[in-house]
Design a protein around this motif. Structure first.
Motif, short mmCIF file in Angstrom:
data_model
loop_
_atom_site.label_atom_id
_atom_site.label_comp_id
_atom_site.label_asym_id
_atom_site.label_seq_id
_atom_site.Cartn_x
_atom_site.Cartn_y
_atom_site.Cartn_z
N MET A 32 0.87 -1.16 0.00
CA MET A 32 0.00 0.00 0.00
C MET A 32 0.91 1.21 0.00
SD MET A 32 -2.80 -1.11 2.86
CE MET A 32 -1.68 -1.33 4.23
N ASP A 33 1.05 1.88 -1.16
CA ASP A 33 1.99 3.00 -1.22
C ASP A 33 1.32 4.20 -1.88
OD1 ASP A 33 4.33 4.32 -0.76
OD2 ASP A 33 5.45 3.37 -2.38
N GLY A 34 1.75 5.36 -1.44
CA GLY A 34 1.29 6.59 -2.08
C GLY A 34 0.39 7.47 -1.23
N ASN A 35 0.22 7.13 0.03
CA ASN A 35 -0.64 7.94 0.91
C ASN A 35 -0.09 9.37 1.05
OD1 ASN A 35 -1.96 5.56 1.29
ND2 ASN A 35 -1.38 5.31 3.44
N GLY A 36 1.23 9.47 1.21
CA GLY A 36 1.84 10.79 1.40
C GLY A 36 1.69 11.65 0.15
N ARG A 37 1.91 11.06 -1.02
CA ARG A 37 1.78 11.82 -2.26
C ARG A 37 0.32 12.22 -2.52
NH1 ARG A 37 5.12 7.50 -5.38
NH2 ARG A 37 4.86 6.54 -3.32
N TRP A 38 -0.59 11.34 -2.14
CA TRP A 38 -2.01 11.66 -2.28
C TRP A 38 -2.34 12.90 -1.44
CZ3 TRP A 38 -6.34 12.46 0.61
CH2 TRP A 38 -7.58 12.33 -0.03
N ALA A 39 -1.83 12.93 -0.22
CA ALA A 39 -2.07 14.06 0.68
C ALA A 39 -1.49 15.35 0.08
CB ALA A 39 -1.47 13.79 2.05
N GLU A 40 -0.28 15.22 -0.41
CA GLU A 40 0.38 16.39 -1.00
C GLU A 40 -0.44 16.94 -2.16
OE1 GLU A 40 4.74 17.29 -2.91
OE2 GLU A 40 4.52 15.56 -1.58
N GLN A 41 -0.92 16.02 -3.02
CA GLN A 41 -1.73 16.45 -4.17
C GLN A 41 -3.02 17.14 -3.75
OE1 GLN A 41 -2.40 13.08 -6.76
NE2 GLN A 41 -0.22 12.86 -7.23
N HIS A 42 -3.53 16.77 -2.57
CA HIS A 42 -4.78 17.36 -2.10
C HIS A 42 -4.53 18.51 -1.13
CE1 HIS A 42 -6.22 13.60 -3.83
NE2 HIS A 42 -7.42 14.13 -3.85
N GLY A 43 -3.26 18.91 -0.98
CA GLY A 43 -2.93 20.01 -0.08
C GLY A 43 -3.20 19.71 1.38
N GLU A 44 -3.05 18.44 1.75
CA GLU A 44 -3.34 18.03 3.12
C GLU A 44 -2.07 17.51 3.80
OE1 GLU A 44 -6.21 18.29 4.57
OE2 GLU A 44 -7.77 18.28 3.02
#
Ligand code: IPE
Ligand code: MG
Length: 229
Positions: free
Chosen positions: A1-13
């Motif tokens: 399960m990878d990409g949680n941090g990048r997802w947050a960054e993309q959503h400004g969170e």
């Protein structure tokens, strides 16, 4: 399960918001597996190396784990999910360990699917532990070195009793194994997708399974041998 941090960054969170949304990926993967008749799902939730992240993120992840297990356990149990965990579980915070132990005990008799969380897990940790165990058995005179074969090794790993994975999925576009089940994935099919884990949906799982079903697994044999088996 990878990409949680990048997802947050993309959503400004903040990164933890990515982890919170990653829970949806877990739900989708689990229900998708259940619908597809998959009997074993193992999720790499927290690696040995993840302890090196900033302390606030580690604490937030552990809290999220506890909250998620508490929130979801009734539904998991109703759906006959058997929860398990592999890894250096002694290194988890006490409340986390207690919540897990309780959920594992409660669902131990369930038979529809086994959901294994790899927590404070790494394959090298597990392989070293296996080597120590076997060396100890040998020194005690209970194991002849010549008797060590694939089964003896498999049985001394954290995944003892579990079948080897047939399909390994990694999200977020990274094409690495990152210390996950190294012994067990000897013949696993690998599937990489650019989808970030919080965006992972059943459809992505089914896409991976369909691709897997179209592959020829030869296990070292020739195509002809496999076809006439
Ligand atoms: C995976 O997402 C979740 C855990 C390892 C707990 P990441 O947190 O690794 O997300 P990226 O790699 O920073 O995008
Ligand atoms: Mg990552």
């Amino acid at each position: 399960m990878d990409g949680n941090g990048r997802w947050a960054e993309q959503h400004g969170e903040a990164r933890i918001v990515g982890h919170m949304n990653g829970v949806q990926g877990v739900r989708e993967a689990l229900t998708g597996c259940t619908e597809a008749g998959v009997r074993w799902l193992t999720l790499y939730a927290f690696s040995t190396e993840n302890w090196n992240r900033p302390q606030a993120e580690v604490e937030a992840l552990m809290d999220l784990l506890v909250r998620t297990v508490v929130n979801e356990i009734d539904e998991l149990h109703q759906n006959s999910v058997r929860l398990r965990a592999i890894g250096d579980l002694d290194s988890l915070p006490a409340n986390c360990r207690a919540t897990l132990d309780e959920a594992i005990a409660r669902t131990a008799g369930n038979t529809r699917i086994t959901l294994t969380l790899a927590l404070s897990y790494s394959a090298r940790w597990e392989i070293i532990r296996m080597a120590k165990r076997l060396a100890g058995e040998a020194r005690a005179g209970r194991l002849a070195p010549d008797a060590i074969d694939e089964k003896v090794v498999s049985d001394a790993l954290a995944t003892s009793g579990m079948p080897d994975p047939e399909l390994l999925i990694r999200t977020s576009g990274e094409q690495r194994v990152s210390n996950f089940l190294l012994w067990q994935i000897a013949y696993a099919e690998l599937w990489f997708t650019p989808v970030l884990w919080p965006d992972f949906r059943k459809e992505h799982l089914f896409q991976a399974i369909l691709d897997y079903q179209g592959r020829e697994r030869r296990f070292g044999k020739t195509s002809q041998q496999v076809a006439t088996r």
